[in-house]
Design a protein around this motif. Sequence first.
Motif, PDB file in Angstrom:
ATOM      1  N   CYS A 145      48.146  35.654  30.626  1.00 49.16           N
ATOM      2  CA  CYS A 145      49.000  36.404  31.453  1.00 49.16           C
ATOM      3  C   CYS A 145      48.392  37.675  31.804  1.00 49.16           C
ATOM      4  O   CYS A 145      47.486  38.310  31.105  1.00 49.16           O
ATOM      5  CB  CYS A 145      50.298  36.963  30.729  1.00 49.16           C
ATOM      6  N   ASN A 146      48.161  37.705  33.137  1.00 45.54           N
ATOM      7  CA  ASN A 146      47.273  38.980  33.646  1.00 45.54           C
ATOM      8  C   ASN A 146      48.038  40.391  33.350  1.00 45.54           C
ATOM      9  O   ASN A 146      47.250  41.347  33.594  1.00 45.54           O
ATOM     10  CB  ASN A 146      47.445  38.944  35.489  1.00 45.54           C
ATOM     11  N   CYS A 171      53.448  36.932  37.196  1.00 41.21           N
ATOM     12  CA  CYS A 171      51.906  37.116  37.692  1.00 41.21           C
ATOM     13  C   CYS A 171      51.307  35.755  38.030  1.00 41.21           C
ATOM     14  O   CYS A 171      51.901  34.819  37.779  1.00 41.21           O
ATOM     15  CB  CYS A 171      50.866  37.761  36.681  1.00 41.21           C
TER      16      CYS A 171
HETATM   17 ZN   LIG Z   1      52.079  36.991  33.526  1.00 38.80          ZN
END
Ligand SMILES: [Zn+2]
Length: 366
Positions: free
Chosen positions: A65-66, A79
């Motif tokens: 996950c960013n 994201c």
């Molecule tokens: Zn994410």
Amino acid sequence: MQNQAAPTSAIYFAPLLPWQSTLWEQMTTRAQHPDKPLPHAMLAAGMSGLGKRAFIWRLTAWLLCNQRGNHPMGACGHCESCHWLKSGTHPNLQVLPRASLPCDPQEPVTTTNDDSSKKVTKPKDSTIKVDDIRAIQPFIYQGGQGLKICVIDNAEQMTIAAANALLKTLEEPQSFVHLLLITDFKAKLLPTINSRLQQLPIQRIDPEVALDFVQRSLGGVIQKEAVNSAQIQQLLTISRGAPLSAMTLAQSPWYGKRALWLTTWQALFSNKRSAIAASDYWQKEVSLTDFIQLSELMIGDIQSCLLSLPVLQQDIDFQSVLQHHQPSFDDISALLSELNAIKIALQQNVQEKVAYDKLMAQLAAF
Ligand SMILES: [Zn+2]
């Protein structure tokens, strides 16, 4: 279970299982501290029903996950990375076997549950071959942007050649790659593989947390009947403490028919009912696979009773039946062998009715 259906992308974003909160905190804290990073190769091993896969997919989504810095409890879900996961096209994720990839765009998903009592199409060949390992090596060794994750599910299904190919990869860890292996059968992994993996303490489950989780998840009812904590405890005991297995058991079509099994057996050994009639009746009630599971549980407790050992099922009165009829230990082992033989035969497409009739005849003589 090896032949469970692939879950949908919801598994990446599902709530954290309560007995995994300490492990989650440890893993996510380490992932954010460069001085004590996460191990490159980790293993989630243990019997079915502990939530190993739930943990690994959640961790995978979070690591990729960013926005993970702002979302310590799980992937953000919004994201670019999370969207890729949802569409099954994440460029930084490789999964073996392909069938284990949640939400595979190349193969429409049929069911999401972990319910082994339901019929699930079994893959013809579930082994992970050396070519499968070789095919992911470019992904592991080529550079690229960001963290890369490779999940190997049912890792015990690797052939020796595949395991040896993987071993070379484990010996040359790449800085931005994590290998996450999952197995229900750790003893089947090569010791050389095992020794190079950091095992996650996924089997440590506080019994009180498990009890509370199962009770809350079942909403206080099992098959429309109110359930108390003794009944939940019994489900957990039968499931050897695995909370997800206890829930599957509670919702299985056969669990509520245990007293009926005893009544049928009683009718059979006292010649009040024919094996064929009993077989016809039960075929309408549960599948043969379910009937075998039910029979194994019942026979196990009959055996315990005869040995004056505690039974798993406190809610079933075995003694009142056993005072009229007691099978010998030879009979018990013969019947258990027959159940095993039928399980093998079922994998070879033996007709269910024929096998059901045969088993019921064995039970009549038991
Ligand atoms: Zn994410």
